[in-house]
Design a protein around this motif. Structure first.
Motif, PDB file in Angstrom:
ATOM      1  N   PRO A 155     -13.801  17.986 -30.477  1.00  0.00           N
ATOM      2  CA  PRO A 155     -14.736  17.374 -29.512  1.00  0.00           C
ATOM      3  C   PRO A 155     -14.294  15.968 -29.124  1.00  0.00           C
ATOM      4  O   PRO A 155     -14.894  14.977 -29.525  1.00  0.00           O
ATOM      5  N   LEU A 156     -13.225  15.902 -28.335  1.00  0.00           N
ATOM      6  CA  LEU A 156     -12.645  14.604 -27.976  1.00  0.00           C
ATOM      7  C   LEU A 156     -13.478  13.903 -26.927  1.00  0.00           C
ATOM      8  O   LEU A 156     -13.999  14.523 -26.005  1.00  0.00           O
ATOM      9  N   ARG A 157     -13.565  12.584 -27.056  1.00  0.00           N
ATOM     10  CA  ARG A 157     -14.182  11.771 -26.003  1.00  0.00           C
ATOM     11  C   ARG A 157     -13.062  11.237 -25.119  1.00  0.00           C
ATOM     12  O   ARG A 157     -12.170  10.538 -25.594  1.00  0.00           O
ATOM     13  N   VAL A 158     -13.100  11.610 -23.856  1.00  0.00           N
ATOM     14  CA  VAL A 158     -12.007  11.271 -22.942  1.00  0.00           C
ATOM     15  C   VAL A 158     -12.489  10.309 -21.867  1.00  0.00           C
ATOM     16  O   VAL A 158     -13.461  10.582 -21.164  1.00  0.00           O
ATOM     17  N   LEU A 159     -11.807   9.189 -21.746  1.00  0.00           N
ATOM     18  CA  LEU A 159     -12.110   8.211 -20.703  1.00  0.00           C
ATOM     19  C   LEU A 159     -10.945   8.186 -19.722  1.00  0.00           C
ATOM     20  O   LEU A 159      -9.800   8.010 -20.120  1.00  0.00           O
ATOM     21  N   GLU A 160     -11.261   8.399 -18.440  1.00  0.00           N
ATOM     22  CA  GLU A 160     -10.194   8.381 -17.437  1.00  0.00           C
ATOM     23  C   GLU A 160     -10.240   7.088 -16.644  1.00  0.00           C
ATOM     24  O   GLU A 160     -11.306   6.677 -16.187  1.00  0.00           O
ATOM     25  N   LEU A 161      -9.079   6.473 -16.478  1.00  0.00           N
ATOM     26  CA  LEU A 161      -8.972   5.213 -15.738  1.00  0.00           C
ATOM     27  C   LEU A 161      -7.877   5.344 -14.684  1.00  0.00           C
ATOM     28  O   LEU A 161      -6.747   5.696 -15.011  1.00  0.00           O
ATOM     29  N   SER A 162      -8.233   5.076 -13.421  1.00  0.00           N
ATOM     30  CA  SER A 162      -7.197   5.152 -12.386  1.00  0.00           C
ATOM     31  C   SER A 162      -7.458   4.151 -11.272  1.00  0.00           C
ATOM     32  O   SER A 162      -8.592   3.987 -10.824  1.00  0.00           O
ATOM     33  N   PRO A 163      -6.395   3.469 -10.833  1.00  0.00           N
ATOM     34  CA  PRO A 163      -6.546   2.525  -9.726  1.00  0.00           C
ATOM     35  C   PRO A 163      -6.702   3.286  -8.408  1.00  0.00           C
ATOM     36  O   PRO A 163      -6.338   4.461  -8.325  1.00  0.00           O
ATOM     37  N   ASP A 164      -7.213   2.594  -7.396  1.00  0.00           N
ATOM     38  CA  ASP A 164      -7.453   3.272  -6.118  1.00  0.00           C
ATOM     39  C   ASP A 164      -6.173   3.500  -5.320  1.00  0.00           C
ATOM     40  O   ASP A 164      -6.174   4.220  -4.339  1.00  0.00           O
ATOM     41  N   VAL A 165      -5.054   2.872  -5.760  1.00  0.00           N
ATOM     42  CA  VAL A 165      -3.796   3.061  -5.028  1.00  0.00           C
ATOM     43  C   VAL A 165      -2.623   2.854  -5.986  1.00  0.00           C
ATOM     44  O   VAL A 165      -2.754   2.167  -7.003  1.00  0.00           O
ATOM     45  N   ASP A 166      -1.502   3.492  -5.688  1.00  0.00           N
ATOM     46  CA  ASP A 166      -0.288   3.325  -6.491  1.00  0.00           C
ATOM     47  C   ASP A 166       0.120   1.852  -6.484  1.00  0.00           C
ATOM     48  O   ASP A 166       0.439   1.295  -5.439  1.00  0.00           O
ATOM     49  N   PRO A 167       0.109   1.199  -7.662  1.00  0.00           N
ATOM     50  CA  PRO A 167       0.397  -0.243  -7.714  1.00  0.00           C
ATOM     51  C   PRO A 167       1.799  -0.598  -7.215  1.00  0.00           C
ATOM     52  O   PRO A 167       2.042  -1.760  -6.871  1.00  0.00           O
ATOM     53  N   ALA A 168       2.726   0.388  -7.169  1.00  0.00           N
ATOM     54  CA  ALA A 168       4.069   0.094  -6.660  1.00  0.00           C
ATOM     55  C   ALA A 168       4.019  -0.108  -5.148  1.00  0.00           C
ATOM     56  O   ALA A 168       4.887  -0.746  -4.570  1.00  0.00           O
ATOM     57  N   LEU A 169       3.009   0.466  -4.496  1.00  0.00           N
ATOM     58  CA  LEU A 169       2.925   0.348  -3.035  1.00  0.00           C
ATOM     59  C   LEU A 169       2.182  -0.922  -2.629  1.00  0.00           C
ATOM     60  O   LEU A 169       2.669  -1.710  -1.856  1.00  0.00           O
ATOM     61  N   ARG A 170       0.956  -1.071  -3.137  1.00  0.00           N
ATOM     62  CA  ARG A 170       0.264  -2.353  -2.911  1.00  0.00           C
ATOM     63  C   ARG A 170      -0.739  -2.608  -4.035  1.00  0.00           C
ATOM     64  O   ARG A 170      -1.095  -1.668  -4.758  1.00  0.00           O
ATOM     65  N   PRO A 171      -1.151  -3.851  -4.191  1.00  0.00           N
ATOM     66  CA  PRO A 171      -2.034  -4.179  -5.311  1.00  0.00           C
ATOM     67  C   PRO A 171      -3.366  -3.440  -5.189  1.00  0.00           C
ATOM     68  O   PRO A 171      -4.010  -3.513  -4.142  1.00  0.00           O
ATOM     69  N   PRO A 172      -3.752  -2.714  -6.239  1.00  0.00           N
ATOM     70  CA  PRO A 172      -5.027  -1.993  -6.203  1.00  0.00           C
ATOM     71  C   PRO A 172      -6.199  -2.969  -6.137  1.00  0.00           C
ATOM     72  O   PRO A 172      -6.099  -4.113  -6.588  1.00  0.00           O
ATOM     73  N   GLY A 173      -7.305  -2.510  -5.566  1.00  0.00           N
ATOM     74  CA  GLY A 173      -8.496  -3.345  -5.482  1.00  0.00           C
ATOM     75  C   GLY A 173      -9.531  -2.981  -6.532  1.00  0.00           C
ATOM     76  O   GLY A 173     -10.257  -3.834  -7.029  1.00  0.00           O
ATOM     77  N   ARG A 174      -9.587  -1.673  -6.862  1.00  0.00           N
ATOM     78  CA  ARG A 174     -10.623  -1.237  -7.804  1.00  0.00           C
ATOM     79  C   ARG A 174     -10.050  -0.251  -8.814  1.00  0.00           C
ATOM     80  O   ARG A 174      -9.055   0.422  -8.543  1.00  0.00           O
ATOM     81  N   LEU A 175     -10.709  -0.195  -9.963  1.00  0.00           N
ATOM     82  CA  LEU A 175     -10.328   0.779 -10.987  1.00  0.00           C
ATOM     83  C   LEU A 175     -11.452   1.802 -11.112  1.00  0.00           C
ATOM     84  O   LEU A 175     -12.616   1.443 -11.265  1.00  0.00           O
ATOM     85  N   ARG A 176     -11.060   3.081 -11.048  1.00  0.00           N
ATOM     86  CA  ARG A 176     -12.063   4.128 -11.178  1.00  0.00           C
ATOM     87  C   ARG A 176     -12.219   4.484 -12.652  1.00  0.00           C
ATOM     88  O   ARG A 176     -11.237   4.653 -13.375  1.00  0.00           O
TER      89      ARG A 176
END
Length: 712
Positions: A155-176
DNA sequence: TTCAACCACTT
DNA sequence: ACCCTTGGTTGAA
């Protein structure tokens, strides 16, 4: 205190002993500790060994003289060195081996979880019962094994974190942020408040697994707080690197490992196969390696771990690998190496009434059935089974893996494909398949601990013999063998039009060879393509066809290449699907005008600028440093733009670009904006015509040959 | 037109 | 941290 039960989810050295994390049945995540002294061995020249003895004695290492078994040379007198603190081993061993490079070392670089599994019988991701006094483990007992088909799910607790855009392309504004049904975003600006919010999130959910996008390369390296569950540990960072593996240069970004919980970056890990998280967990379970490690390493590391575990359990020393430089091969070696798997020249043409038959896990099955292992003398190639002989290290390692995979596949066959359990079973079977496949490669790998080129060759030699046997059997039963490739054969017989018509053949081959065999499918028609350079020469691994149920199979053509832009791939697939409408070969011609119209329509769309840019992007890997190209490939020219824009590239990294008119002929995705008018439309049209031509060009030609009676 | 360089495929 | 070979395309000579 009552014994604790639960899943073991992490294990690593502490300052003084071993730290264990138990996901207890009560739901608690418990940090326990355990004494875990480690023993490694040295052997070799007597006087050097005596000096090593003094060297180690002065550092407080417990020493003894023992006799142990080297897999290749047998019983050997060794110096056994025991360190009470597992954390001190890497540094101590580095010093020792630098001081005494001529000695042979054993068991010094075995991953800790494997030692743990060998010693306790339990392992990471397994269920166990622990008797503890306070947080100190007194006894531990495994309650299940990695070979169970239906382990109780963790019963794993999983937290997903992802930026709104690929940081190699441009700086992300928000983290989901996603946790179960919770789903929200945090602004990255100002960074201080972002950190406070993220820290609170991690504290609140207390995840066992942080599943991120770009966590390795972008998010975690920036954090100033400690994202570990174990506050006494700092995160472990590994540097980015480019290395050569699987015939190509691979780039791996920097990595961040956590303690007490796991971090997996989906964009920087799980790059092998397509078995996803489910497959990684399966591999971690059977190999005994940690989840974070398995997610980032190749299945080769996994199978090596399994071999080490077999060695530890059977009292065989695990040699520390000495890196051997790539040496020039002698002519003799080259000739020998030339003999790989069976490759037969297919009969160029489009054929009906053809079945494809695959040996299931052929090479691993050979290793198990013929007891092929590096410590064994050459086997009797005539096929006499070796009954009384002790099972070798490699077959011992592979047997349970092979059996588990077959069992999973059997279960899969019973399920409805839409059943949600099917997806999971498929991923697990695929994950095991990769471990089996690379085991064969490792037998011939120079730097493998338990490899030997003769064993590698014995396997290919037996495989060729088995395929020839299968061919004979097929011919005796009146089939024509159109093609054979490594572990599959294509057989034809007029009048054989459904799966059942081929069953007697399958049974006969399986009976004769002793290797499980499966019907991949019966084709409505299948085309074996000629070389484009010389159309009289067949190419063994370029073919396509349509199964009875309408499913299409294709190998080696543009569609299968990663560097074919989606626009071209879609056209080729559409053409193939269109022609797949033909129930018989005779009907294929009727579909060709429609296929042509598909290509022309897509060309018109392209000229009108209605094809999305994404579909024109080519994805290609840099095979070397940008400056090392004599004739910079398009990917290298794109990389040059990337660098000019102030970004960095490394060998093995993947470049994405669009072909443009004029110099330098490409536009690197992510560098400024593309002027849509400069897209090299003509080039894309040539590519798509050529890909479509691969399909119908072959068919028109081949059908003509058939109707002209060329084959008769 | 020829050839070297480059990339990715097969399992 | 896997062995091998091969075909197709491009652009320089």
């Amino acid at each position: 205190m009552a014994p604790l039960t639960g899943w073991l989810i992490d294990l690593y050295p502490n300052e003084t002993d071993l730290a264990l994390w138990l996901l207890a049945d009560s739901g608690e995540r418990l940090l326990l500790r355990m004494d875990f002294p480690i023993t490694f061995y040295a052997a070799g020249d007597f006087s050097a060994l005596r000096q090593a003895w003094r060297f180690l004695r002065d550092k407080g290492v417990i020493l003894a003289r023992e006799t142990r078994r080297d897999l290749f040379t047998g019983e050997r007198t060794v110096l056994a060195a025991t360190v009470p603190r597992p954390a001190s081993l890497p540094e101590l061993f580095a010093e020792l081996s630098a001081a005494f490079p001529a000695l042979d070392y054993y068991d010094a670089d075995v991953p800790l979880p494997l030692r743990f599994a060998a010693r306790t019988g339990g392992g990471l991701l397994g269920r166990c019962r622990i008797d503890a006094t306070g947080n100190r483990v007194a006894a531990i007992e495994a309650l299940d094994s990695p070979w169970e088909l239906d382990p109780q799910p963790i019963p794993l607790r999983v937290l997903e974190l992802s930026p709104d855009v690929d940081p190699a392309l441009r700086p992300p504004g928000r983290l989901r942020v996603k946790y179960g049904r919770v789903d929200y975003t945090i602004s990255l600006e100002p960074f201080q408040s972002f950190e406070i919010a993220l820290h609170a999130t991690i504290h609140q959910f207390d995840p066992d697994l942080i599943l991120s996008d770009y966590g390795d390369t972008w998010l975690l390296p920036r954090l100033t707080f400690n994202p570990n569950r174990d506050p006494a540990k700092d995160v472990l960072s590994r540097k980015a690197e480019s290395y050569f593996a699987y015939g190509q240069v691979v780039y791996r970004g920097s990595q961040v490992y956590l303690f007490g919980r796991w971090h997996i970056d989906r964009k920087n890990a799980m790059l092998f196969g397509e078995y996803g998280l489910e497959g990684v967990l399966e591999q971690a379970r059977v190999t005994g390696l940690g989840v974070q490690e398995m997610a980032r390493k190749s299945p080769g590391a996994g199978i090596t771990a399994m071999q080490m575990l077999t060695a530890l359990r059977t009292g065989v020393l695990v040699p520390v690998v000495k890196q051997q430089a790539e040496s020039a091969k002698t002519l003799d070696e080259l000739i020998r190496a030339d003999k790989g798997g069976m490759i037969y020249q297919p009969l160029i043409g489009v054929h009906e009434h053809v079945a494809q038959i695959d040996f299931a896990s052929m090479y691993p099955s050979i290793m198990v059935n013929f007891n092929i292992s590096p410590e064994k003398k050459g086997p009797a190639l005539s096929g006499a089974t070796i009954g009384s002989e002790v099972e070798g290290l490699i077959p011992q390692t592979l047997r349970p893996l092979l059996e588990k995979r077959l069992a999973l596949k059997r279960r899969l066959a019973e399920l409805d494909p839409r059943d949600c359990r099917a997806k999971s079973l498929k991923a697990r079977a695929a994950a095991l398949k990769w471990l089996l496949v690379v085991c064969f490669g490792y037998l011939g790998y120079k730097n493998a601990r338990f490899g030997k080129i003769e064993s590698h060759e014995a396997v290919t030699s037996i495989s060729r013999e088995l395929l020839l046997q299968a061919k004979e059997t097929a011919e005796e039963l009146g089939f024509t063998v159109l093609h054979m490739y490594i572990d599959c054969l294509f057989v034809q017989k007029p009048g054989c039009e459904q799966a059942a018509d081929f069953s007697p053949l399958l049974a006969a081959i399986e009976q004769q060879t002793g290797i499980p065999i499966a019907l991949e499918g019966v084709y409505r028609w299948v085309a074996f393509l000629p070389s484009k350079r010389d159309k009289r020469i067949p190419v063994p691994n370029r073919y396509f066809g349509v199964f009875l149920d309408g499913e299409i199979k294709y190998r080696g053509i543009e569609l299968r290449r990663h560097d074919t832009p989606p626009f071209v791939a879609k056209v080729q697939l559409a053409v193939l699907q269109c022609l797949a409408g033909a129930k018989t070969l005779a009907q294929v011609q009727d579909y060709i005008p429609k296929a042509r119209e598909i290509v022309e329509h897509s060309n018109r769309e392209l000229r009108a600028g209605r094809v999305p840019l994404e579909d024109l992007v080519i994805t290609q890997r840099l095979s070397r440093d940008v400056n090392a190209y004599k004739f910079p490939s398009p990917a290298a020219r794109a990389a040059r733009q990337w660098i000019d824009a102030g970004k960095s590239v490394a060998p093995g990294q993947v470049m994405r670009f669009v072909f443009t008119r004029g110099k330098p002929g490409v536009w690197a995705a992510g560098v400024g904006e593309l002027d849509e008018r400069t897209v090299d439309v003509g080039r894309y049209i040539r590519l798509s015509e050529s890909a479509a031509g691969t399909i119908w060009g072959a068919l028109i030609e081949l059908i003509k040959m058939v109707t002209d009676g060329f084959h008769l």
